[in-house]
Motif scaffolding. Sequence first.
Motif, short mmCIF file in Angstrom:
data_model
loop_
_atom_site.label_atom_id
_atom_site.label_comp_id
_atom_site.label_asym_id
_atom_site.label_seq_id
_atom_site.Cartn_x
_atom_site.Cartn_y
_atom_site.Cartn_z
N LYS A 44 -4.34 2.74 5.23
CA LYS A 44 -3.16 3.60 5.03
C LYS A 44 -1.90 2.83 4.98
O LYS A 44 -1.11 2.40 3.93
N ALA A 45 -2.01 1.66 5.81
CA ALA A 45 -1.03 0.66 6.16
C ALA A 45 -0.64 -0.36 5.31
O ALA A 45 0.08 -0.94 4.73
N LEU A 46 -2.01 -1.03 5.10
CA LEU A 46 -2.10 -2.20 4.70
C LEU A 46 -2.26 -2.38 3.00
O LEU A 46 -1.92 -3.36 2.43
N VAL A 47 -2.80 -1.29 2.51
CA VAL A 47 -3.01 -1.03 1.22
C VAL A 47 -2.13 0.00 0.51
O VAL A 47 -1.20 -0.41 -0.21
N LEU A 48 -2.19 1.21 1.01
CA LEU A 48 -1.55 2.40 0.26
C LEU A 48 0.09 2.09 0.38
O LEU A 48 0.64 2.19 -0.45
N ASP A 49 0.63 1.79 1.61
CA ASP A 49 1.94 1.99 1.83
C ASP A 49 2.32 0.55 1.20
O ASP A 49 3.41 0.65 0.65
N GLU A 50 1.79 -0.39 0.86
CA GLU A 50 2.30 -1.84 0.46
C GLU A 50 2.18 -1.61 -0.99
O GLU A 50 3.25 -2.03 -1.46
N LEU A 51 1.42 -0.84 -1.79
CA LEU A 51 1.36 -0.62 -2.91
C LEU A 51 2.61 0.30 -3.56
O LEU A 51 3.15 0.03 -4.54
N ALA A 52 3.25 1.14 -2.79
CA ALA A 52 4.39 1.96 -2.75
C ALA A 52 5.60 0.92 -3.09
O ALA A 52 6.71 1.08 -3.76
N LYS A 53 5.49 -0.33 -2.46
CA LYS A 53 6.47 -1.34 -2.74
C LYS A 53 6.64 -2.23 -3.99
O LYS A 53 7.23 -2.96 -4.38
N VAL A 54 5.40 -2.10 -4.64
CA VAL A 54 4.86 -2.90 -5.70
C VAL A 54 5.39 -2.30 -7.11
O VAL A 54 6.25 -3.09 -7.86
N SER A 55 5.35 -1.04 -7.38
CA SER A 55 6.16 -0.28 -8.73
C SER A 55 6.27 1.02 -8.22
O SER A 55 5.79 1.64 -7.18
N SER A 56 7.04 1.60 -9.01
CA SER A 56 7.42 2.89 -8.85
C SER A 56 6.31 3.79 -9.56
O SER A 56 6.61 5.17 -9.49
N ASN A 57 5.63 3.22 -10.18
CA ASN A 57 4.48 4.05 -11.18
C ASN A 57 3.09 3.45 -10.62
O ASN A 57 2.62 2.74 -11.37
N VAL A 58 2.59 3.69 -9.44
CA VAL A 58 1.36 3.20 -8.96
C VAL A 58 0.28 4.25 -8.90
O VAL A 58 0.49 5.34 -8.71
#
Length: 376
Positions: A44-58
């Motif tokens: 949750k913290a190291l993958v999913l939450d981090e992906l939300a920082k990469v793009s607004s459409n993930v």
Amino acid sequence: MTLTDKFFLCYFETTRACNLACKYCMSRPETPPAAPELSTEEAKALVLDELAKVSSNVAVAFSGGESLLRKDIDVLLAHTASLGMYSFINTNGKILVETDAVRRSIAATGGRVIFVLPINSVDAGANRSSRDDDPSTVMQAAEVCRRDGADYFFLLTVSKENLETLEPTVRFLKMNRVPMLRAPFVPRGSGAQYSDLAFDARDMERVIHPALASNPLSYISYTPFFADPDALEAAWRRYGVKIEGLGCQAGRSFAAVGAEGAVAPCVQLLDSAATVGNVRDTPLSALIGRHPTFEALRRRDGNLKGRCGICRYRESCGGCRALAYYQSGDLFAEDPTCFFQPQDRSTRCDLETLETAQLAKFIEYLKYNKPWNVLF
């Protein structure tokens, strides 16, 4: 540190466990991993939450092994949905037929889920040889998805083992008007002992490319790809749709995270020396956004080598980076399976007109069909 508002997909191999024993499983290593798989909170913290920082459409493609075997998969799916992201579930299909996994996944994601069903051949013997299962299982899984109201598409791994049945398999999927994704076999994981099954440029020209080119709904992550770059830009403007993942997606609109946290520009490159780090050591958003390998893959001009470097289609195709790596050890080398021989950047492929027309059909399909018009 959002990079883009365009579609970005992370392929997350959540587990090595599986309920099938596919002959050349590319996610099952020959030796046990040195580290444990990511825990629920780490995922949750190291993958999913981090992906939300990469793009607004993930979107996140959960895979394995068989990700639906994880006891916490509903928790991970729900967390993904809470971040506004779609979940793609790569599954062998068997678990969809034998359990209520489709309904549970729909409930966990609020319907923001798409199932990815593997079929390597409509011929039972050819499919069973590589997938350890009859293609009828995947067809039953597709029926379960239709019954329960879940979206799905097909994944077809291409190797020398299914060349003879590739054309009828692609034709069958085309008749059903369901998008398909082709994946090249690479000698990764258990597949390392079957390197003789890797196809070459002659196979691509003679069998693979003609079969795939005939089906416009196979045009995602598609190499080699010869659509007119100028017509491509015009189509984006006309339909209001833009896909960063035409041609090779590695490092551009795609990243992969292994079960133990390793990160690579492509799932085919996990468990190889082409990995760029681990989410337990470096934030995933930083690896995707700032690692030199990802930055170089996003800037193909001047970084790709050989024929890919001088090719007219270097931005829309770029050659398969995984195939280049496994053939030469160089992630930026030319794609060894491409049959096009450009002399310089003005050289046009004879297939350009056909593939440009087919691409227009694909873009139109995405524009007017859910959930693709939501994602793109």
